[in-house]
Design a protein around this motif. Structure first.
Motif, PDB file in Angstrom:
ATOM      1  N   GLU A   1     -50.885  -1.793  -2.669  1.00 33.79           N
ATOM      2  CA  GLU A   1     -52.093  -1.125  -1.867  1.00 33.79           C
ATOM      3  C   GLU A   1     -53.299  -2.187  -1.730  1.00 33.79           C
ATOM      4  N   THR A   2     -53.511  -2.582  -3.083  1.00 36.94           N
ATOM      5  CA  THR A   2     -54.823  -3.537  -3.038  1.00 36.94           C
ATOM      6  C   THR A   2     -54.383  -4.636  -2.218  1.00 36.94           C
TER       7      THR A   2
ATOM      8  N   TYR B   1     -46.535 -10.099 -13.376  1.00 36.42           N
ATOM      9  CA  TYR B   1     -47.029  -9.339 -14.473  1.00 36.42           C
ATOM     10  C   TYR B   1     -45.909  -8.264 -15.077  1.00 36.42           C
TER      11      TYR B   1
ATOM     12  N   GLU C   1     -49.727   0.263  -6.968  1.00 37.41           N
ATOM     13  CA  GLU C   1     -51.211  -0.083  -6.575  1.00 37.41           C
ATOM     14  C   GLU C   1     -51.265  -1.423  -6.309  1.00 37.41           C
TER      15      GLU C   1
ATOM     16  N   LEU D   1     -52.665  -4.903   0.694  1.00 32.99           N
ATOM     17  CA  LEU D   1     -52.695  -4.360   2.069  1.00 32.99           C
ATOM     18  C   LEU D   1     -54.275  -4.185   2.563  1.00 32.99           C
ATOM     19  N   THR D   2     -55.061  -3.586   1.431  1.00 35.09           N
ATOM     20  CA  THR D   2     -56.482  -3.361   1.545  1.00 35.09           C
ATOM     21  C   THR D   2     -57.367  -4.538   1.897  1.00 35.09           C
ATOM     22  N   ALA D   3     -56.929  -5.603   0.994  1.00 31.36           N
ATOM     23  CA  ALA D   3     -57.539  -6.984   1.244  1.00 31.36           C
ATOM     24  C   ALA D   3     -57.351  -7.269   2.504  1.00 31.36           C
TER      25      ALA D   3
ATOM     26  N   LEU E   1     -53.602 -11.813  -8.628  1.00 31.43           N
ATOM     27  CA  LEU E   1     -53.201 -10.323  -9.073  1.00 31.43           C
ATOM     28  C   LEU E   1     -51.784 -10.206  -9.570  1.00 31.43           C
TER      29      LEU E   1
END
Lengths: 200, 200
Positions: B160-161, B150, B157, B163-165, B195
């Motif tokens: 990070e999302t 995109y 951000e 990595l979090t998942a 994403l």
DNA sequence: ACCTGAACACCGTTCAAGT
DNA sequence: ACCTGAACACCGTTCAAGT
């Protein structure tokens, strides 16, 4: 000498112990608090405590399940929510909040560490997780009928991915507590949006 | 009596202890293995062990950082990967694999539980996390130039999302180990796709 | 300089004795 | 039936003594 004991006593004692344990864990964390401290807080002797809980781990397990149950109250809102994404964002907020006070952060990882070696706790968590997954999947399916989600989406799988990310976010907050809760919720919202919604 | 001691000794001893600890943790988990067992495995006395590591927690911390470092070797592949999504999927596979053997599962949650109360370990993990985040963000930015992401995406951000998942997925596998590793990787891939990528 | 291993401190859990 | 609290078992850590 009564022939029948007070039938409400066991439940009262268990609640009393749990409340004391919660207070201690919040203050000092799971590993740092001793049984003796919990006993002092609950005004009970060690012997009495072990009459109601088999072990220290058993106490964490009870607290863990309580906390999850609380967070899952938000699942009801999800079912009745007008918009899927907003409902999910609220759910995330409730979950994150439930594990966000100063010391509950450590509790969250303790629960997972405990579950990794206590099959009973792991199974109990899995059961709750399944319920949440199904409810979220149902909400996705419902939204899909109104064009609020990809037609081709596997809703069960998407629900699990959302829960996975949510746990991940909660864990990060527990360790680093970098940003305000609303910012984390916004991140989760963005994820849900991309994962579920057509167009963007 | 040598005036200068063997300068390689400390490093050798530390490696020897870490190797023994890893073997014990794998066998019985972090909490179940005692210092005495590690000492037996390493053929060293408790006193000697404490000369090289300040505490049992210190040993887990060292193992934790080692494991992360290993998983991050895959970050290099990411930079040189042709396609962003494929590169990310490989990264996920490497990370999940690093924490996937029988007992490392419990180790993963132990690390987090430990980090929740050991600021030194938490900081060390945060540092590694930052590196991973930056590398992934850079890969996203690079792919974006070629239309692979995109245009409006906040790459930091999004990284990070992801990595979090990823951590969330690893944790779930640790607790429930339901599905083959490839299935988890595929889930992660789907997430990354939604994403990051326009169209789908 | 490096190591040993007995001793110490602490804490989860049990159990004999009380009411 | 329920409780108390001293005792037990275990284990992380230290330290005086050795080489």
């Amino acid at each position: 000498m009564p022939r029948l004991a007070d039938p409400a006593l066991p439940e009262r004692r268990r609640g009393q112990i749990l409340e004391a344990a919660r207070a201690c864990f919040r203050e000092r964390g799971f590993r740092q608090t001793t049984i003796e401290e919990i006993c002092a807080e609950a005004r009970i002797s060690p012997g009495a405590l072990y009459r109601y809980y088999a072990s220290k781990a058993d106490i964490v397990a009870a607290i863990a399940l309580d906390a999850r149950a609380e967070a899952e109250a938000a699942l009801d809102q999800l079912a009745s929510a007008e918009a899927l994404i907003e409902g999910l964002a609220e759910l995330a907020g409730a979950f994150l909040e439930a594990f966000d006070s100063e010391r509950d952060a450590a509790l969250l990882s303790d629960i997972w560490a405990e579950a990794a070696r206590d099959p009973i706790l792991a199974k109990a968590l899995a059961k709750r997780d399944k319920i949440a997954r199904e409810r979220i999947a149902a909400a996705i399916d419902k939204a899909r009928l109104a064009g609020g989600a990809y037609p081709a989406l596997n809703s069960e799988e998407a629900a699990e991915t959302l829960l996975t990310a949510l746990e991940g976010f909660a864990l990060r907050r527990a360790l680093w507590r970098a940003e305000p809760l609303a910012a984390t919720v916004r991140r989760f919202r963005t994820l849900a949006l991309h994962l579920l919604k057509p167009k963007r």
